[in-house]
Design a protein around this motif. Sequence first.
Motif: not given
Length: 555
Positions: A431-434, A438-441
């Motif tokens: 599961s990819i959460v971003a 504006g946060y490149p994490i």
Amino acid sequence: MKRMFFGGIALALLLTSCGNEGPQGVFEKALVDANLPEETALFYSSAQKENLDLQSALGSGYVLAEDLSLSRGAAVYSAPNGGHMVYSLYTGEAIGTSFDGSYSVYDSDVAGFYLYCEDGETAAVYDGLGNCLYEGTPVLGLTFSEGYRNGQYEVRMSGLDGSMGLVDQTHCYVPSEEGDMVPVLVEWSLAQFPGSTSTAIDLSPYGLEGMSLVNRGDWTCYVVDGIGEIRSFFTLPYYPYASSSSGYFAGGYLVGQCSIPLLEDAEEYSYFREGTKYDLVGYRIDLLSGNVEYFEPGYVISSSSSSGVLRTNEVVNDQGGLPTLVPLSVTLITERKALGALVEVLLDASGNIAYETNGVALNAFVRMGNGSYFNYESRCLYDENLVLLHDLSGLTATYLAGPDAILLQSGTMEALLSPDGTFLLPFAEQSIVAPSEGYPIVYCLGTDTLRSYEVNYGEEGYALGNSVLLKNLADGYSYALSEAGFGLYSLVGLNGEGSLASLDVYFNNECLDSRSGTLSVDITRKAPSLGRGYVRMDIGDGSGEEETLLYRFEA
């Protein structure tokens, strides 16, 4: 370990790539660039945690009313004298003065919230900063509409006053000398147009900034500027025997057409369809002058796309950035017959077909960091020259503004695609959460680890770096990561039996709170024009008592 990676052959089945086609040869680069979305989201860079103790701020004797107003940022208290007081979670101050009678709190993305309070024969409306937007008689059917144009936020308030006259106000939020956003009233009322049958149509999206169109109901129309001055008036072309009429606003014009059925033996007609001959009348009205011009369209607008003339419509920009193009479905007239299938086109302010779009939505493009383009409706990725890189329509594909990447989903499998079409994270059971602002994490939640990645762009293209192991999921523990808002994330750990084990709260990938207990994120609100927002959380330590914390966010 359940994680599984696809090989190159499997990936080829999921992604369709091309290297020699634009978006079906429809749009020029300048046209796509003129319709990219405006950047209006604020970057919330700081968070301040404080205890939520509103009662002490108001004084003794106030009791929090049991309603849902807290979810809108307004803490409504019953006052000792039997009235009410409202405390703004955005400003940390009381709004207005104590009032008796009824009240309502409305959602607002611009001003935090709107408070309507009525006291006998008088009423008032306040925003989340405490500005008074209206004072007068009680308002029935109060509604708010919000927008963002030309660097300022606009709020339109409408309803009926005590004498059943129309209340129609527009407040533009502009910077003050101190830097705060404050509303400036632009006011006029439909009551000055007796016989008006509908609310005014805002013409700002169609090239006439700050102007509106009022229809009196007898085919007479007025164009009114922001202070109520009549700039023009005209009478709509009227054909009582018309079987259909359609129209649209674009570039300061109203373009319309009417289909009039004719007798079977008519020799002069515009088109023939389903056994009936029609005279097709097209007209173009200059809204600033009221002048009417007539022309012969080579198409019939689908009634399912645009029914009626005086209706708001979608509009997109031309290559010069002016709102002159309207996406509609039409039937082309060939040899005086309108028998073909519907064609999706862009009509211009002169009534001409400017482009046949072939189903590609012009206003659904976003430009990514390396200059490439992603269309979030067709789910296609193009390079900087609008050459098709990947057709992702067979997958769930979502653009993530934070890491500037595309999240791909297929069942339980997820992957992260860079703007140049290569994989940052391949398909796997994960599961990819971003964060979205504006946060490149990127947080990647697997079955055994939870990692934080920073997305970097270098000479070799996009890459994932600075991998940080947030938690080691040992002893049967699993973790859930959820976004509370503004870059605030909660990480909740569960043991093998499903019982709560620990809680961590992160902001900008920095831990703000870490403890055992439970977390309930009750409210997530922001107000762009105010440059601030808040999240209210209830945290329990297992003893049955909860602590209420308020996180304030500043841009």
